[in-house]
Design a protein around this motif. Structure first.
Motif, PDB file in Angstrom:
ATOM      1  N   ASP A 147      47.457  38.148  38.229  1.00  0.00           N
ATOM      2  CA  ASP A 147      48.772  38.094  37.727  1.00  0.00           C
ATOM      3  C   ASP A 147      49.673  38.800  38.670  1.00  0.00           C
ATOM      4  N   GLY A 148      49.296  38.490  39.977  1.00  0.00           N
ATOM      5  CA  GLY A 148      50.151  39.022  41.086  1.00  0.00           C
ATOM      6  C   GLY A 148      50.363  40.513  41.328  1.00  0.00           C
ATOM      7  N   ARG A 149      49.348  41.297  40.535  1.00  0.00           N
ATOM      8  CA  ARG A 149      49.468  42.833  40.615  1.00  0.00           C
ATOM      9  C   ARG A 149      48.588  43.378  41.849  1.00  0.00           C
ATOM     10  N   VAL A 161      37.866  33.598  31.886  1.00  0.00           N
ATOM     11  CA  VAL A 161      38.178  34.736  31.088  1.00  0.00           C
ATOM     12  C   VAL A 161      39.032  35.875  32.048  1.00  0.00           C
ATOM     13  N   ARG A 162      40.090  36.299  31.841  1.00  0.00           N
ATOM     14  CA  ARG A 162      40.679  37.244  32.391  1.00  0.00           C
ATOM     15  C   ARG A 162      40.885  38.669  31.313  1.00  0.00           C
ATOM     16  N   ILE A 163      40.299  39.435  32.386  1.00  0.00           N
ATOM     17  CA  ILE A 163      40.583  40.974  31.587  1.00  0.00           C
ATOM     18  C   ILE A 163      41.415  41.934  32.126  1.00  0.00           C
ATOM     19  N   LYS A 164      42.361  42.453  31.421  1.00  0.00           N
ATOM     20  CA  LYS A 164      43.191  43.344  31.924  1.00  0.00           C
ATOM     21  C   LYS A 164      42.823  44.653  31.675  1.00  0.00           C
ATOM     22  N   LEU A 165      42.444  45.551  32.674  1.00  0.00           N
ATOM     23  CA  LEU A 165      42.028  46.771  32.483  1.00  0.00           C
ATOM     24  C   LEU A 165      42.810  47.533  32.185  1.00  0.00           C
ATOM     25  N   LEU A 191      30.904  46.606  36.814  1.00  0.00           N
ATOM     26  CA  LEU A 191      32.244  46.657  37.052  1.00  0.00           C
ATOM     27  C   LEU A 191      32.805  47.717  36.071  1.00  0.00           C
ATOM     28  N   LEU A 192      32.766  47.493  34.708  1.00  0.00           N
ATOM     29  CA  LEU A 192      33.600  48.481  33.748  1.00  0.00           C
ATOM     30  C   LEU A 192      33.319  49.869  34.098  1.00  0.00           C
ATOM     31  N   GLU A 193      31.937  50.187  34.237  1.00  0.00           N
ATOM     32  CA  GLU A 193      31.427  51.376  34.202  1.00  0.00           C
ATOM     33  C   GLU A 193      31.847  52.377  35.647  1.00  0.00           C
ATOM     34  N   SER A 194      32.189  51.400  36.438  1.00  0.00           N
ATOM     35  CA  SER A 194      32.290  52.080  38.013  1.00  0.00           C
ATOM     36  C   SER A 194      33.401  53.009  38.088  1.00  0.00           C
ATOM     37  N   GLY A 195      34.257  52.775  36.931  1.00  0.00           N
ATOM     38  CA  GLY A 195      35.329  53.714  37.224  1.00  0.00           C
ATOM     39  C   GLY A 195      36.474  53.620  38.476  1.00  0.00           C
ATOM     40  N   LEU A 196      36.291  52.221  39.005  1.00  0.00           N
ATOM     41  CA  LEU A 196      37.049  51.882  40.087  1.00  0.00           C
ATOM     42  C   LEU A 196      38.367  51.226  39.477  1.00  0.00           C
ATOM     43  N   PRO A 197      39.511  51.422  40.230  1.00  0.00           N
ATOM     44  CA  PRO A 197      40.890  51.012  39.636  1.00  0.00           C
ATOM     45  C   PRO A 197      41.188  49.760  39.734  1.00  0.00           C
ATOM     46  N   PHE A 198      40.348  48.720  39.151  1.00  0.00           N
ATOM     47  CA  PHE A 198      40.659  47.383  39.032  1.00  0.00           C
ATOM     48  C   PHE A 198      41.890  47.220  38.277  1.00  0.00           C
ATOM     49  N   ASP A 199      42.658  46.228  38.527  1.00  0.00           N
ATOM     50  CA  ASP A 199      43.745  45.689  37.814  1.00  0.00           C
ATOM     51  C   ASP A 199      43.140  44.532  36.709  1.00  0.00           C
ATOM     52  N   TYR A 200      42.455  43.741  37.102  1.00  0.00           N
ATOM     53  CA  TYR A 200      41.829  42.547  36.425  1.00  0.00           C
ATOM     54  C   TYR A 200      40.651  42.369  36.962  1.00  0.00           C
ATOM     55  N   PHE A 209      42.287  50.159  48.048  1.00  0.00           N
ATOM     56  CA  PHE A 209      42.924  50.693  46.531  1.00  0.00           C
ATOM     57  C   PHE A 209      44.383  50.839  46.594  1.00  0.00           C
ATOM     58  N   GLU A 210      44.855  51.395  47.652  1.00  0.00           N
ATOM     59  CA  GLU A 210      46.536  51.469  47.554  1.00  0.00           C
ATOM     60  C   GLU A 210      47.185  50.469  47.204  1.00  0.00           C
ATOM     61  N   GLY A 211      46.777  49.277  47.720  1.00  0.00           N
ATOM     62  CA  GLY A 211      47.449  48.109  47.379  1.00  0.00           C
ATOM     63  C   GLY A 211      47.222  47.230  46.041  1.00  0.00           C
ATOM     64  N   GLY A 212      46.290  47.945  45.180  1.00  0.00           N
ATOM     65  CA  GLY A 212      45.510  47.407  44.020  1.00  0.00           C
ATOM     66  C   GLY A 212      44.592  46.311  44.396  1.00  0.00           C
ATOM     67  N   ILE A 213      43.520  46.380  43.536  1.00  0.00           N
ATOM     68  CA  ILE A 213      42.374  45.457  43.710  1.00  0.00           C
ATOM     69  C   ILE A 213      41.881  44.836  42.376  1.00  0.00           C
ATOM     70  N   SER A 214      41.575  43.493  42.428  1.00  0.00           N
ATOM     71  CA  SER A 214      41.050  42.955  41.210  1.00  0.00           C
ATOM     72  C   SER A 214      39.803  42.138  41.624  1.00  0.00           C
ATOM     73  N   VAL A 215      39.235  41.574  40.455  1.00  0.00           N
ATOM     74  CA  VAL A 215      37.657  41.056  40.731  1.00  0.00           C
ATOM     75  C   VAL A 215      37.998  39.587  40.295  1.00  0.00           C
ATOM     76  N   CYS A 216      37.417  38.742  41.015  1.00  0.00           N
ATOM     77  CA  CYS A 216      37.420  37.076  40.747  1.00  0.00           C
ATOM     78  C   CYS A 216      36.122  36.432  41.152  1.00  0.00           C
ATOM     79  N   ALA A 217      35.328  36.075  40.114  1.00  0.00           N
ATOM     80  CA  ALA A 217      34.188  35.312  40.450  1.00  0.00           C
ATOM     81  C   ALA A 217      33.706  34.514  39.489  1.00  0.00           C
ATOM     82  N   ASN A 218      32.615  33.569  40.205  1.00  0.00           N
ATOM     83  CA  ASN A 218      31.874  32.601  39.198  1.00  0.00           C
ATOM     84  C   ASN A 218      30.835  33.325  39.085  1.00  0.00           C
ATOM     85  N   LEU A 219      30.591  33.775  37.898  1.00  0.00           N
ATOM     86  CA  LEU A 219      29.234  34.585  37.820  1.00  0.00           C
ATOM     87  C   LEU A 219      28.087  34.033  37.361  1.00  0.00           C
ATOM     88  N   PRO A 220      26.821  34.154  37.949  1.00  0.00           N
ATOM     89  CA  PRO A 220      25.633  33.729  37.403  1.00  0.00           C
ATOM     90  C   PRO A 220      25.441  33.643  35.932  1.00  0.00           C
TER      91      PRO A 220
END
Length: 290
Positions: A44-46, A202-206, A136-145, A114-125
């Motif tokens: 979403d451009g973040r 699926v897009r997850i907004k953290l 990814l969820l439990e990592s505590g990393l500041p993912f946007d999406y 991190f400073e510029g914002g980071i998201s994950v995008c993947a075609n997962l097996p």
């Protein structure tokens, strides 16, 4: 180079002496519009940086590189590294790393971005979707999406509402970390080789600040796990198997104190109610210890 063209894909695989590896869930997209839609909707451009898991031959990677400042791509299959060097040679903003995401130190790899914002995008097996998502969820990393293409059946569970047939433990855990929406479905015919089932994006907004604050996060996760591990059982019976330190009568009392019926099942509870119940269980355990 059209990395969505089936003949191009087969030619690349042939030149490098490669075969599609089922153990890595390799199914490459052949529909350029789908690839572009995934890249367009990744964050979403973040975010300025995208972490891609499993770039394959670089089909999605190239589209991400055209839209974002940086792409960090983790590829477990070392035989694809030379391929990616070739297909992505024009993209100087892509960093390809031959590493298993489940073993990688994501914080060390991603902290510079991190400073510029980071998201994950993947075609997962399909076979490892949930473990990767949980890491990814439990990592505590500041993912946007986190935007992922996964088996449609799993997508239904991630986006399910409390009380629905598709609601499960992963639904509740995910809603603790953010909100999920299904963007679109991708039929099996859009891949080579075609998988046996359809996929969905699926897009997850953290959450930047989680709305749920359990007293004890471990007890919260134990509560959710116990409730769904034996989902056909009523909640008191299911929780009894997960909390041997508390009697069934005590657990029933705690459930009633949350305004729930004693014969309710875990799938009927929303995340807020799970947190409320977990807090009561945490207090009861602490009282027992004392």
């Amino acid at each position: 180079m059209n990395l969505c063209d089936i003949q191009t894909i087969k030619q690349i695989m042939s030149v490098y002496g490669l075969k599609f590896r089922k153990e890595f869930g390799q199914n490459f997209l052949t529909n350029r519009m789908v690839v572009e839609d995934i890249a367009d909707n990744a964050c979403d451009g973040r975010s300025k940086t995208i972490l891609e898991i499993g770039p394959g031959i670089g089909t999605l990677t190239a589209q991400l590189a055209e839209r974002y400042e940086n792409v960090v791509a983790l590829e477990i299959d070392k035989s694809l590294i030379p391929v990616l060097s070739y297909t992505l040679e024009d993209y100087k903003n892509v960093r390809v790393i031959n590493e298993d995401v489940m073993k990688a130190d994501l914080r060390a790899l991603l902290e510079p971005y991190f400073e510029g914002g980071i998201s994950v995008c993947a075609n997962l097996p399909y076979y490892i979707t949930t473990p990767i998502l949980m890491k990814l969820l439990e990592s505590g990393l500041p993912f946007d999406y986190i935007t992922i293409m996964i088996q449609s059946e799993v997508a239904d569970r991630l986006c399910a509402k409390a009380g629905s047939r598709d609601c499960g433990a992963i639904t509740t855990v995910l809603s603790y970390y953010g909100t999920a929406e299904k963007l679109f479905t991708v039929s099996a015919g859009n891949f080579v080789p075609p998988p046996k089932v359809n996929s969905s994006v699926v897009r997850i907004k953290l959450y930047k600040d989680k709305p749920y604050k359990p007293k004890n996060e471990d007890i919260f996760f134990r509560t959710v796990k116990a409730a769904f591990e034996q989902r056909r059982k009523t909640l008191p019976n299911a929780l009894s198997a997960g909390f041997s330190e508390l009697s069934k009568d005590t657990l029933t009392t705690l459930i009633l104190e949350c305004g729930l019926n004693a014969d309710i099942r875990g799938e009927k509870l929303d995340t807020a109610t799970f947190v409320q119940l977990a807090d009561k269980i945490a207090d009861a355990i602490t009282a027992n210890i004392q």
